[in-house]
Scaffold this motif. Structure first.
Motif, short mmCIF file in Angstrom:
data_model
loop_
_atom_site.label_atom_id
_atom_site.label_comp_id
_atom_site.label_asym_id
_atom_site.label_seq_id
_atom_site.Cartn_x
_atom_site.Cartn_y
_atom_site.Cartn_z
N SER A 3 0.83 -1.19 0.00
CA SER A 3 0.00 0.00 0.00
C SER A 3 0.87 1.24 0.00
O SER A 3 1.87 1.32 0.72
CB SER A 3 -0.91 0.02 1.23
OG SER A 3 -1.79 -1.08 1.21
N GLN A 4 0.49 2.23 -0.79
CA GLN A 4 1.15 3.53 -0.80
C GLN A 4 0.22 4.55 -0.15
O GLN A 4 -1.00 4.43 -0.20
CB GLN A 4 1.46 3.95 -2.24
CG GLN A 4 2.36 2.97 -2.99
CD GLN A 4 3.73 2.84 -2.36
OE1 GLN A 4 4.31 3.82 -1.91
NE2 GLN A 4 4.25 1.63 -2.32
N ALA A 5 0.82 5.57 0.47
CA ALA A 5 0.02 6.60 1.12
C ALA A 5 -0.81 7.35 0.08
O ALA A 5 -0.38 7.57 -1.04
CB ALA A 5 0.92 7.58 1.88
N ILE A 6 -2.03 7.69 0.47
CA ILE A 6 -2.91 8.50 -0.39
C ILE A 6 -2.85 9.94 0.11
O ILE A 6 -3.15 10.22 1.26
CB ILE A 6 -4.35 7.97 -0.35
CG1 ILE A 6 -4.42 6.61 -1.04
CG2 ILE A 6 -5.30 8.94 -1.01
CD1 ILE A 6 -5.81 6.01 -1.09
N ASN A 7 -2.43 10.86 -0.77
CA ASN A 7 -2.26 12.25 -0.37
C ASN A 7 -3.54 13.05 -0.52
O ASN A 7 -3.68 13.90 -1.39
CB ASN A 7 -1.12 12.88 -1.19
CG ASN A 7 0.22 12.24 -0.87
OD1 ASN A 7 0.51 11.97 0.29
ND2 ASN A 7 1.01 11.99 -1.88
N ILE A 8 -4.50 12.72 0.32
CA ILE A 8 -5.77 13.44 0.40
C ILE A 8 -5.89 13.92 1.83
O ILE A 8 -5.54 13.20 2.76
CB ILE A 8 -6.95 12.51 0.05
CG1 ILE A 8 -6.80 11.94 -1.37
CG2 ILE A 8 -8.27 13.23 0.18
CD1 ILE A 8 -7.83 10.89 -1.70
N PRO A 9 -6.35 15.16 2.06
CA PRO A 9 -6.49 15.64 3.43
C PRO A 9 -7.32 14.68 4.28
O PRO A 9 -8.25 14.04 3.79
CB PRO A 9 -7.20 16.99 3.26
CG PRO A 9 -6.83 17.43 1.89
CD PRO A 9 -6.75 16.16 1.07
N ALA A 13 -13.52 11.54 3.10
CA ALA A 13 -13.19 11.21 1.71
C ALA A 13 -11.93 10.35 1.65
O ALA A 13 -11.87 9.37 0.91
CB ALA A 13 -13.02 12.47 0.89
N ARG A 14 -10.94 10.72 2.44
CA ARG A 14 -9.70 9.93 2.47
C ARG A 14 -9.96 8.55 3.05
O ARG A 14 -9.47 7.54 2.54
CB ARG A 14 -8.64 10.65 3.31
CG ARG A 14 -7.28 9.94 3.31
CD ARG A 14 -6.25 10.76 4.08
NE ARG A 14 -4.92 10.26 3.85
CZ ARG A 14 -4.36 9.28 4.56
NH1 ARG A 14 -5.04 8.70 5.54
NH2 ARG A 14 -3.13 8.88 4.30
N SER A 15 -10.76 8.50 4.10
CA SER A 15 -11.08 7.21 4.71
C SER A 15 -11.76 6.28 3.71
O SER A 15 -11.43 5.10 3.61
CB SER A 15 -12.00 7.44 5.92
OG SER A 15 -12.34 6.22 6.53
N GLU A 16 -12.71 6.83 2.94
CA GLU A 16 -13.43 6.02 1.96
C GLU A 16 -12.49 5.52 0.86
O GLU A 16 -12.57 4.36 0.46
CB GLU A 16 -14.57 6.84 1.35
CG GLU A 16 -15.40 6.09 0.32
CD GLU A 16 -16.16 4.90 0.89
OE1 GLU A 16 -16.53 4.00 0.10
OE2 GLU A 16 -16.38 4.87 2.12
N GLN A 17 -11.59 6.37 0.39
CA GLN A 17 -10.66 5.94 -0.64
C GLN A 17 -9.73 4.85 -0.12
O GLN A 17 -9.42 3.88 -0.84
CB GLN A 17 -9.85 7.14 -1.15
CG GLN A 17 -10.67 8.09 -1.99
CD GLN A 17 -9.87 8.68 -3.14
OE1 GLN A 17 -8.81 8.19 -3.50
NE2 GLN A 17 -10.40 9.74 -3.73
N LEU A 18 -9.28 4.99 1.11
CA LEU A 18 -8.42 3.97 1.69
C LEU A 18 -9.16 2.65 1.88
O LEU A 18 -8.58 1.57 1.69
CB LEU A 18 -7.86 4.46 3.02
CG LEU A 18 -6.79 5.54 2.93
CD1 LEU A 18 -6.53 6.17 4.29
CD2 LEU A 18 -5.49 4.97 2.36
#
Length: 207
Positions: A3-9, A13-18
């Motif tokens: 897994s790579q870090a997702i650069n979303i605040p 929204a970030r939680s859902e993408q992860l």
């Protein structure tokens, strides 16, 4: 699985993408869902599992240095929860969750652990009596705004006295974690030192 870090605040929204990314990675493996537990998931898993294995992760260690504004604190008085950060090693449990219930377990787990998308979910190598397994773990970057760094004793004591969230106080979280770890033969000297500090100041009974 990597897994790579997702650069979303940080936020929903970030939680859902992860969650979407992690679910896709797990489904692609074709295996049962494996989860590495190092804190409250040890004493309050809240899901069915087929097996719980004692495990050790190299390269990450457990610390009570992540701000909690929902589960164990509030925006007005942030509390603390555990995180895995890079360096050292950590003993915990690997849960094996049957594949046929994984799609139901993951969203519930996310609602509990990732309300604001703060953790970095990673698939880590876990050494167990059954060999090395790759399990999902919730880690934290030292660059996260929720990373506290080292806390002085007066700061810790203030948090132990005042921080409370939807699942209770930071101090109760610490006490139950230390008790849960001991039940599995795990002694975390830093967490036990923090319990001793709280007991010294009359905030809890000695364990």
């Amino acid at each position: 699985m990597a897994s790579q870090a997702i650069n979303i605040p940080h936020g929903p929204a970030r939680s859902e993408q992860l969650l979407l990314r992690t679910t896709a990675e797990w489904r692609a493996s074709g295996e049962d869902l494996l989860l590495f537990a190092y804190g409250s998931l040890i004493w309050r898993p809240e899901f069915e599992y087929a097996e719980a294995l004692s495990a050790r992760v190299l390269g990450f260690h457990r610390v009570l240095r992540m701000r909690s504004r929902v589960n164990r604190g509030s925006p007005q008085q942030p509390g603390l929860v555990l995180a895995l950060i890079s360096g050292g090693s950590c003993r915990g449990l690997v849960y094996r969750i049957p594949r046929d219930i994984g799609d139901e377990v993951l969203p519930r787990l996310w609602a509990r652990e990732m309300p604001n998308g703060v953790y970095e979910p990673r698939w880590l190598n876990c050494d167990t009596a059954s060999g090395r397994l790759k399990a999902l773990a919730f880690t934290l970057s030292r660059q996260s705004p929720n990373w506290t760094g080292a806390l002085h004793e007066p700061e810790l004591l203030h948090i132990f006295q005042h921080a409370s969230g939807r699942y209770g106080t930071t101090l109760d979280y610490l006490l139950r974690t230390v008790q849960g770890l001991r039940e599995h033969g795990i002694r975390d000297m830093e967490l036990e030192r923090q319990v001793h500090l709280a007991a010294q100041h009359g905030l809890c009974a000695p364990l």
